[in-house]
Scaffold this active site. Structure first.
Site, PDB file in Angstrom:
ATOM      1  NE  ARG A 235     -46.747 -19.797  44.901  1.00  0.00           N
ATOM      2  CZ  ARG A 235     -46.696 -19.761  43.568  1.00  0.00           C
ATOM      3  NH1 ARG A 235     -47.618 -20.389  42.841  1.00  0.00           N
ATOM      4  NH2 ARG A 235     -45.726 -19.112  42.959  1.00  0.00           N
ATOM      5  CD  GLU A 264     -47.043 -27.136  45.407  1.00  0.00           C
ATOM      6  OE1 GLU A 264     -46.026 -26.810  44.761  1.00  0.00           O
ATOM      7  OE2 GLU A 264     -48.123 -26.558  45.327  1.00  0.00           O
ATOM      8  CG  HIS A 283     -47.066 -25.772  41.352  1.00  0.00           C
ATOM      9  ND1 HIS A 283     -46.737 -25.199  42.565  1.00  0.00           N
ATOM     10  CD2 HIS A 283     -47.359 -24.731  40.523  1.00  0.00           C
ATOM     11  CE1 HIS A 283     -46.803 -23.879  42.472  1.00  0.00           C
ATOM     12  NE2 HIS A 283     -47.186 -23.569  41.230  1.00  0.00           N
TER      13      HIS A 283
HETATM   14  C1  DGY Z   1     -46.137 -19.121  39.249  1.00  0.00           C
HETATM   15  O1  DGY Z   1     -45.745 -18.584  38.204  1.00  0.00           O
HETATM   16  O2  DGY Z   1     -46.218 -18.505  40.306  1.00  0.00           O
HETATM   17  C2  DGY Z   1     -46.565 -20.544  39.155  1.00  0.00           C
HETATM   18  O3  DGY Z   1     -46.916 -21.093  40.347  1.00  0.00           O
HETATM   19  C3  DGY Z   1     -45.568 -21.373  38.385  1.00  0.00           C
HETATM   20  O4  DGY Z   1     -45.746 -20.976  37.066  1.00  0.00           O
END
Ligand code: DGY
Length: 324
Positions: A235, A264, A283
């Site tokens: 993240r 983002e 992402h």
């Molecule tokens: C998640 O699954 O948390 C990703 O960031 C998106 O697939």
């Protein structure tokens, strides 16, 4: 039953959910605003959400019929799980099905950043490929380099497995030791600061929590090798973006491969995008055709199970199910 999906996801989800009743899908490319999300969720028994949707107590109080929030993601920092639990709302996620695809991508970013794949490609349409260059695009070797994994959960383990094929010693830090990974893969547990100092590549695989927000800041970049490369597929807010820009510009670290950023989306004129040694993607680590379909199926099965009072495959707060 009435179910809402806050984005269009692979068709298998709707096929499963239609067996239960009415399914409404937010049709637009951009996610719904908080107001539109509320409208969409109003009167629904179940929601399939994405990481763009903020689900908290204030939201849930306005949609009391909702019994399950099924996130189309393994991460769930967009959801206040305690607030859901207090209101008897089940929270479900899609782990496992995306582990290998995400680790594949983390390793792709590692290699792309280390060997300047994106930067050298972009030089060609600019007309900069004039000859073979003895000193052009010198990168960092991947084979034999030390990989530091921050967060030895499912995806961290999958990353360590990939590294073994490149003869990379793997060290890791985490809040909890993963003794199984230590025995199976020979990875070494170290303190976080030790990891920063010893790693040639540092790959982030930790969830975003109050403890991990801003885990990488100026002090951490100073502790890293000048030749080090940071990889983040977890993240964005785990890394302080301004500090990263500064560390890359000043040469405190050598490069970065980022699938997630803070903010983002990253604005097109963001300083990170003008740094040649930063490879940045929007992402997409779990974005393979097969994996996104599996995520959609699991997200739908989670909703179906909660609404038909069976056991959902991946529920974060199963205690709300038994209290029915
Ligand atoms: C998640 O699954 O948390 C990703 O960031 C998106 O697939």
């Amino acid at each position: 039953m009435r179910i809402a999906m806050t984005r269009k996801i692979p068709a298998v989800a709707e096929e499963i959910l239609k067996e239960l009743g009415d399914v409404d899908v937010w049709p637009e490319q951009l996610p719904p605003s908080p107001e539109k999300l509320l409208e969409l969720a109003s009167g629904r028994d179940g929601l399939v959400t994405t990481l763009n949707d903020r689900i908290d107590g204030a939201f849930l109080d306005q949609v009391p019929e909702v019994k399950v929030v099924s996130n189309f993601a393994v991460g769930f920092d967009n959801i206040d799980v305690d607030a859901c639990t207090q209101r008897g709302v089940a929270v479900c996620i899609t782990p496992d099905v995306l582990t290998d695809t995400t680790a594949d991508f983390a390793f792709a970013l590692l290699m792309a950043a280390a060997r300047r794949v994106s930067e050298s490609h972009q030089s060609i349409p600019k007309g900069e490929w004039k000859t073979w260059e003895p000193l052009g695009y010198l990168g960092q070797d991947v084979h034999g380099a030390t990989l530091g994994i921050v967060g030895m959960g499912r995806i961290g383990v999958a990353m360590a497995k990939r590294a073994s094929g490149f003869g990379m010693p793997v060290i890791y830090s985490d809040m909890n030791r993963n003794e199984h990974a230590e025995q199976e893969l020979g990875v070494e547990y170290v303190e976080f600061n030790d990891l920063l100092q010893r790693s040639d590549f540092v790959s982030v695989h930790t969830p975003l929590t109050p403890q991990t927000r801003g885990l990488f800041g100026a002090a951490q970049f100073q502790a890293m090798k000048e030749s080090a490369v940071l990889i983040n597929t977890a993240r964005g807010p785990v890394v302080d973006t301004d500090a990263l820009v500064e560390a890359l510009q000043s040469g405190e670290i050598w490069g970065a491969g980022l699938d997630v950023t803070d903010p983002e989306p990253l604005p097109a004129d963001h300083p990170l995008l003008s740094i040649d040694r930063a490879v940045i993607c929007p992402h997409i680590a779990s974005a393979s055709e097969t994996t996104r379909s599996r995520m959609a199926q699991l997200a739908a099965e989670n909703v179906k199970a909660v609404l038909t009072k069976t056991t959902p495959p991946r529920c974060l707060n199963p205690e709300v199910l038994s209290s029915d």
